[in-house]
Scaffold this motif. Structure first.
Motif, PDB file in Angstrom:
ATOM      1  N   SER A  17       9.365   3.389  -4.155  1.00 46.54           N
ATOM      2  CA  SER A  17       8.067   3.988  -4.405  1.00 46.54           C
ATOM      3  C   SER A  17       7.653   3.757  -5.857  1.00 46.54           C
ATOM      4  CB  SER A  17       8.117   5.492  -4.113  1.00 46.54           C
ATOM      5  OG  SER A  17       6.919   6.104  -4.484  1.00 46.54           O
ATOM      6  N   GLU A  18       6.369   3.581  -6.064  1.00 47.99           N
ATOM      7  CA  GLU A  18       5.833   3.438  -7.401  1.00 47.99           C
ATOM      8  C   GLU A  18       4.999   4.640  -7.802  1.00 47.99           C
ATOM      9  OE1 GLU A  18       3.752  -0.272  -7.438  1.00 47.99           O
ATOM     10  OE2 GLU A  18       5.591  -1.428  -7.224  1.00 47.99           O
ATOM     11  N   LYS A  19       4.942   5.634  -6.933  1.00 51.48           N
ATOM     12  CA  LYS A  19       4.159   6.830  -7.211  1.00 51.48           C
ATOM     13  C   LYS A  19       4.919   7.714  -8.199  1.00 51.48           C
ATOM     14  CE  LYS A  19       1.265  10.233  -5.225  1.00 51.48           C
ATOM     15  NZ  LYS A  19      -0.088   9.901  -5.581  1.00 51.48           N
ATOM     16  N   ILE A  20       4.250   8.106  -9.255  1.00 48.71           N
ATOM     17  CA  ILE A  20       4.878   8.941 -10.275  1.00 48.71           C
ATOM     18  C   ILE A  20       4.652  10.402  -9.919  1.00 48.71           C
ATOM     19  CG2 ILE A  20       4.855   9.559 -12.711  1.00 48.71           C
ATOM     20  CD1 ILE A  20       4.066   6.656 -13.281  1.00 48.71           C
ATOM     21  N   LYS A  21       5.701  11.179 -10.040  1.00 47.11           N
ATOM     22  CA  LYS A  21       5.633  12.604  -9.697  1.00 47.11           C
ATOM     23  C   LYS A  21       4.726  13.304 -10.708  1.00 47.11           C
ATOM     24  CE  LYS A  21       8.599  16.225  -8.100  1.00 47.11           C
ATOM     25  NZ  LYS A  21       9.943  16.580  -7.729  1.00 47.11           N
ATOM     26  N   PRO A  22       3.765  14.079 -10.189  1.00 51.52           N
ATOM     27  CA  PRO A  22       2.842  14.771 -11.108  1.00 51.52           C
ATOM     28  C   PRO A  22       3.572  15.874 -11.882  1.00 51.52           C
ATOM     29  CG  PRO A  22       2.427  15.413  -8.829  1.00 51.52           C
ATOM     30  CD  PRO A  22       3.459  14.343  -8.789  1.00 51.52           C
ATOM     31  N   LEU A  23       3.118  16.071 -13.100  1.00 53.91           N
ATOM     32  CA  LEU A  23       3.701  17.134 -13.927  1.00 53.91           C
ATOM     33  C   LEU A  23       3.182  18.486 -13.457  1.00 53.91           C
ATOM     34  CD1 LEU A  23       3.289  15.468 -17.412  1.00 53.91           C
ATOM     35  CD2 LEU A  23       5.366  15.645 -16.043  1.00 53.91           C
ATOM     36  N   LYS A  24       4.048  19.481 -13.544  1.00 54.92           N
ATOM     37  CA  LYS A  24       3.659  20.809 -13.055  1.00 54.92           C
ATOM     38  C   LYS A  24       3.018  21.619 -14.145  1.00 54.92           C
ATOM     39  CE  LYS A  24       7.160  20.871  -9.570  1.00 54.92           C
ATOM     40  NZ  LYS A  24       8.282  21.487  -9.003  1.00 54.92           N
ATOM     41  N   PRO A  52       9.490   6.496   6.987  1.00 59.96           N
ATOM     42  CA  PRO A  52       9.670   7.887   6.563  1.00 59.96           C
ATOM     43  C   PRO A  52       8.317   8.578   6.422  1.00 59.96           C
ATOM     44  CG  PRO A  52      10.001   6.413   4.718  1.00 59.96           C
ATOM     45  CD  PRO A  52       9.836   5.555   5.933  1.00 59.96           C
ATOM     46  N   GLU A  53       8.297   9.857   6.723  1.00 60.62           N
ATOM     47  CA  GLU A  53       7.043  10.598   6.655  1.00 60.62           C
ATOM     48  C   GLU A  53       6.877  11.380   5.363  1.00 60.62           C
ATOM     49  OE1 GLU A  53       6.483  12.948  10.132  1.00 60.62           O
ATOM     50  OE2 GLU A  53       6.908  11.282  11.480  1.00 60.62           O
ATOM     51  N   ASN A  54       7.972  11.647   4.664  1.00 59.66           N
ATOM     52  CA  ASN A  54       7.861  12.454   3.451  1.00 59.66           C
ATOM     53  C   ASN A  54       7.519  11.584   2.240  1.00 59.66           C
ATOM     54  OD1 ASN A  54      10.322  11.204   3.637  1.00 59.66           O
ATOM     55  ND2 ASN A  54      11.441  12.833   2.627  1.00 59.66           N
ATOM     56  N   MET A  55       6.952  12.225   1.229  1.00 60.04           N
ATOM     57  CA  MET A  55       6.536  11.552   0.015  1.00 60.04           C
ATOM     58  C   MET A  55       7.760  11.208  -0.827  1.00 60.04           C
ATOM     59  SD  MET A  55       3.818  10.603  -1.727  1.00 60.04           S
ATOM     60  CE  MET A  55       2.423  11.564  -1.226  1.00 60.04           C
ATOM     61  N   LYS A  56       7.763  10.009  -1.375  1.00 56.22           N
ATOM     62  CA  LYS A  56       8.828   9.561  -2.274  1.00 56.22           C
ATOM     63  C   LYS A  56       8.208   9.303  -3.641  1.00 56.22           C
ATOM     64  CE  LYS A  56      11.983   8.985   1.022  1.00 56.22           C
ATOM     65  NZ  LYS A  56      13.381   9.204   1.020  1.00 56.22           N
ATOM     66  N   TYR A  57       8.916   9.740  -4.675  1.00 60.84           N
ATOM     67  CA  TYR A  57       8.417   9.557  -6.028  1.00 60.84           C
ATOM     68  C   TYR A  57       9.333   8.644  -6.815  1.00 60.84           C
ATOM     69  CZ  TYR A  57       5.275  13.436  -5.062  1.00 60.84           C
ATOM     70  OH  TYR A  57       4.310  14.236  -4.531  1.00 60.84           O
ATOM     71  N   ARG A  58       8.758   7.965  -7.769  1.00 61.80           N
ATOM     72  CA  ARG A  58       9.499   7.064  -8.627  1.00 61.80           C
ATOM     73  C   ARG A  58      10.331   7.876  -9.607  1.00 61.80           C
ATOM     74  NH1 ARG A  58       6.591   2.751 -12.580  1.00 61.80           N
ATOM     75  NH2 ARG A  58       8.467   2.034 -13.632  1.00 61.80           N
ATOM     76  N   THR A  59      11.568   7.439  -9.804  1.00 60.92           N
ATOM     77  CA  THR A  59      12.434   8.083 -10.787  1.00 60.92           C
ATOM     78  C   THR A  59      12.594   7.143 -11.976  1.00 60.92           C
ATOM     79  OG1 THR A  59      14.397   7.176  -9.711  1.00 60.92           O
ATOM     80  CG2 THR A  59      13.693   9.367  -9.009  1.00 60.92           C
ATOM     81  N   ARG A  71      16.678   8.312  -3.825  1.00 66.46           N
ATOM     82  CA  ARG A  71      15.598   9.232  -3.456  1.00 66.46           C
ATOM     83  C   ARG A  71      14.223   8.571  -3.496  1.00 66.46           C
ATOM     84  NH1 ARG A  71      16.656  13.838  -7.616  1.00 66.46           N
ATOM     85  NH2 ARG A  71      17.122  11.992  -8.806  1.00 66.46           N
ATOM     86  N   GLU A  72      14.083   7.462  -4.208  1.00 71.60           N
ATOM     87  CA  GLU A  72      12.789   6.798  -4.269  1.00 71.60           C
ATOM     88  C   GLU A  72      12.639   5.677  -3.235  1.00 71.60           C
ATOM     89  OE1 GLU A  72      13.419   3.330  -7.619  1.00 71.60           O
ATOM     90  OE2 GLU A  72      12.701   5.262  -8.275  1.00 71.60           O
ATOM     91  N   LYS A  94       0.837  -1.201   0.000  1.00 74.39           N
ATOM     92  CA  LYS A  94       0.000   0.000   0.000  1.00 74.39           C
ATOM     93  C   LYS A  94       0.874   1.253   0.000  1.00 74.39           C
ATOM     94  CE  LYS A  94      -3.743  -0.167   2.398  1.00 74.39           C
ATOM     95  NZ  LYS A  94      -4.725  -0.161   3.510  1.00 74.39           N
ATOM     96  N   ALA A  95       1.964   1.222   0.769  1.00 77.37           N
ATOM     97  CA  ALA A  95       2.869   2.377   0.830  1.00 77.37           C
ATOM     98  C   ALA A  95       3.572   2.593  -0.514  1.00 77.37           C
ATOM     99  CB  ALA A  95       3.899   2.177   1.938  1.00 77.37           C
ATOM    100  N   LYS A  96       3.897   1.529  -1.204  1.00 74.04           N
ATOM    101  CA  LYS A  96       4.539   1.666  -2.517  1.00 74.04           C
ATOM    102  C   LYS A  96       3.640   2.410  -3.487  1.00 74.04           C
ATOM    103  CE  LYS A  96       7.051  -1.925  -4.117  1.00 74.04           C
ATOM    104  NZ  LYS A  96       7.370  -3.326  -4.443  1.00 74.04           N
TER     105      LYS A  96
END
Length: 139
Positions: free
Chosen positions: A132-139, A79-86, A92-93, A44-46
């Motif tokens: 992490s498997e979360k993809i960083k959103p585009l700005k 860890p409490e901070n969000m990690k994004y997939r690279t 960093r991920e 779930k965290a991934k």
């Protein structure tokens, strides 16, 4: 009569070995359930990119139910901070976690062998990292 007296002396020792098998099976089953609960929380965290408060509190409650101890005795370090997939492997991920769960009642008939309650328990520790498997959103 002599054989009966010998049986009375040996019977508790034989019972300890038979009961230890059942105690070991119970401990192994608890460890298997703990591993499954932590794996579910990690999956779930991934997908979320971090260990959310709901995820950690749900894991803590599940582990307390499995180990028959209070939630305060369970240590969860995430860890409490969000990690994004690279795009490639990068530190960093990675999310490191540590879960420590006390398990009581390791030995059957501990009083017969002079084992105290503190000595008849252990802390099962799971320590690993996952990406992490979360993809960083585009700005």
């Amino acid at each position: 009569m002599k054989q009966f007296i010998v049986l009375l002396a040996v019977f508790p020792l034989m019972m300890a070995f038979m009961l230890q098998f059942a105690a070991q099976q119970r401990t192994d089953y608890r460890i298997q359930l703990i591993n499954n609960a932590v794996d579910n929380a990690c999956e779930k965290a991934k997908t979320e990119g971090r260990f959310s408060d709901e995820n950690v509190s749900g894991l803590r409650k599940t582990l307390a139910d499995i180990s028959d101890c209070s939630e305060e005795r369970i240590e969860i370090s995430v860890p409490e901070n969000m990690k994004y997939r690279t795009g490639c492997y990068d530190d960093r991920e990675m999310m490191q976690y540590r879960v420590a769960v006390p398990i009581d009642g390791i030995m059957a008939m501990p009083g017969m062998f002079g084992i105290s309650a503190e000595e008849n328990s252990m802390t099962y520790v799971l320590e690993d990292e996952l990406s992490s498997e979360k993809i960083k959103p585009l700005k």
